[in-house]
Motif scaffolding. Structure first.
Motif, short mmCIF file in Angstrom:
data_model
loop_
_atom_site.label_atom_id
_atom_site.label_comp_id
_atom_site.label_asym_id
_atom_site.label_seq_id
_atom_site.Cartn_x
_atom_site.Cartn_y
_atom_site.Cartn_z
N ASN A 6 -14.05 2.74 -32.08
CA ASN A 6 -15.28 2.72 -32.68
C ASN A 6 -15.05 2.49 -34.22
O ASN A 6 -14.23 2.97 -34.89
CB ASN A 6 -15.91 4.20 -32.46
N ARG A 7 -16.26 1.85 -34.81
CA ARG A 7 -16.16 1.71 -36.24
C ARG A 7 -17.48 2.12 -36.40
O ARG A 7 -18.64 1.78 -35.79
CB ARG A 7 -15.95 0.25 -36.68
N THR A 8 -17.60 3.06 -37.54
CA THR A 8 -18.95 3.42 -38.07
C THR A 8 -19.22 2.63 -39.46
O THR A 8 -18.43 2.94 -40.43
CB THR A 8 -18.79 5.09 -38.61
N CYS A 9 -20.44 2.32 -39.70
CA CYS A 9 -20.97 1.70 -40.83
C CYS A 9 -21.24 2.93 -41.88
O CYS A 9 -21.62 3.97 -41.40
CB CYS A 9 -21.97 0.80 -40.63
N GLN A 10 -21.28 2.63 -43.11
CA GLN A 10 -21.97 3.33 -44.17
C GLN A 10 -23.21 4.06 -44.05
O GLN A 10 -23.67 5.10 -44.33
CB GLN A 10 -22.00 2.75 -45.40
N CYS A 11 -23.96 3.29 -43.09
CA CYS A 11 -25.44 3.78 -42.82
C CYS A 11 -25.54 4.65 -41.64
O CYS A 11 -26.36 5.18 -41.44
CB CYS A 11 -26.42 2.47 -42.47
N GLY A 12 -24.40 4.55 -40.93
CA GLY A 12 -24.15 5.69 -39.89
C GLY A 12 -24.14 5.10 -38.34
O GLY A 12 -23.98 5.71 -37.33
N ALA A 13 -24.39 3.80 -38.32
CA ALA A 13 -24.43 3.06 -37.06
C ALA A 13 -22.92 2.87 -36.42
O ALA A 13 -22.08 2.60 -37.11
CB ALA A 13 -25.20 1.51 -37.48
N VAL A 47 -9.63 -12.20 -32.88
CA VAL A 47 -10.83 -12.33 -33.21
C VAL A 47 -11.42 -10.80 -32.71
O VAL A 47 -11.47 -10.60 -31.66
CB VAL A 47 -11.82 -13.53 -32.65
N PRO A 48 -12.13 -10.09 -33.64
CA PRO A 48 -12.88 -8.81 -33.06
C PRO A 48 -14.27 -9.21 -32.47
O PRO A 48 -14.83 -10.27 -32.62
CB PRO A 48 -13.01 -8.06 -34.57
N SER A 49 -14.51 -8.26 -31.68
CA SER A 49 -16.02 -8.35 -30.94
C SER A 49 -16.67 -6.90 -31.04
O SER A 49 -15.99 -5.89 -31.01
CB SER A 49 -15.90 -8.66 -29.63
N TYR A 50 -17.66 -7.04 -31.58
CA TYR A 50 -18.64 -5.63 -31.97
C TYR A 50 -19.64 -5.39 -30.92
O TYR A 50 -20.24 -6.45 -30.61
CB TYR A 50 -19.01 -5.59 -33.38
N GLN A 51 -19.91 -4.27 -30.38
CA GLN A 51 -21.10 -3.98 -29.67
C GLN A 51 -21.66 -2.53 -30.00
O GLN A 51 -20.88 -1.68 -30.14
CB GLN A 51 -20.31 -3.83 -28.00
N PHE A 52 -22.85 -2.69 -30.17
CA PHE A 52 -23.86 -1.59 -30.83
C PHE A 52 -23.72 -0.60 -30.06
O PHE A 52 -23.73 -0.59 -28.86
CB PHE A 52 -25.17 -2.14 -31.03
N VAL A 53 -23.07 0.78 -30.23
CA VAL A 53 -23.21 1.93 -29.47
C VAL A 53 -24.40 2.79 -29.85
O VAL A 53 -25.26 3.17 -28.89
CB VAL A 53 -21.86 2.75 -29.90
N MET A 54 -24.56 3.23 -30.99
CA MET A 54 -25.70 4.09 -31.15
C MET A 54 -26.20 3.64 -32.75
O MET A 54 -25.33 3.55 -33.55
CB MET A 54 -25.52 5.40 -30.94
N GLY A 55 -27.34 4.07 -32.99
CA GLY A 55 -27.98 3.78 -34.38
C GLY A 55 -27.50 5.11 -35.41
O GLY A 55 -27.27 6.00 -34.92
N PRO A 56 -28.05 4.83 -36.81
CA PRO A 56 -27.67 5.92 -37.84
C PRO A 56 -28.46 7.30 -37.25
O PRO A 56 -29.67 7.02 -37.00
CB PRO A 56 -27.99 5.40 -38.82
N ILE A 57 -27.97 8.36 -37.65
CA ILE A 57 -28.72 9.63 -37.51
C ILE A 57 -29.74 9.58 -38.78
O ILE A 57 -30.90 10.44 -38.54
CB ILE A 57 -27.60 10.90 -37.85
N ARG A 58 -29.29 9.31 -39.88
CA ARG A 58 -30.39 9.29 -41.24
C ARG A 58 -30.91 7.87 -41.13
O ARG A 58 -29.91 6.89 -40.86
CB ARG A 58 -29.78 9.70 -42.35
N PRO A 59 -31.96 7.67 -41.62
CA PRO A 59 -32.46 6.20 -42.03
C PRO A 59 -31.54 5.62 -43.09
O PRO A 59 -31.25 6.34 -43.95
CB PRO A 59 -34.11 6.62 -42.37
N PRO A 60 -31.54 4.13 -42.90
CA PRO A 60 -30.55 3.62 -43.83
C PRO A 60 -31.40 3.59 -45.21
O PRO A 60 -32.80 3.39 -45.23
CB PRO A 60 -30.45 2.11 -43.24
#
Length: 64
Positions: A6-13, A47-60
């Motif tokens: 799992n990779r988490t973006c700075q926005c929390g996604a 080559v990496p592949s990304y699949q969205f798991v869940m959105g951020p807990i706080r709004p970006p």
């Protein structure tokens, strides 16, 4: 077996990330679908592949 992490973006996604060998070298990048920040750039046959798991807990935060 392909390992998934799992990779988490700075926005929390959160994204599930896997890697696979392509036929040739690829140059590309992946941007977060929520805030548009680049999570990874590559220039490789792996080559990496990304699949969205869940959105951020706080709004970006909106970038100007």
């Amino acid at each position: 077996m392909i390992e998934s992490t799992n990779r988490t973006c700075q926005c929390g996604a959160v994204y599930a990330r896997t890697e696979a060998m392509a036929e040739g070298r690829e140059i590309n990048s992946f941007q977060c679908s929520v805030c548009d920040v680049t999570l990874e750039s590559w220039n490789s046959a792996w080559v990496p592949s990304y699949q969205f798991v869940m959105g951020p807990i706080r709004p970006p935060e909106h970038r100007a």
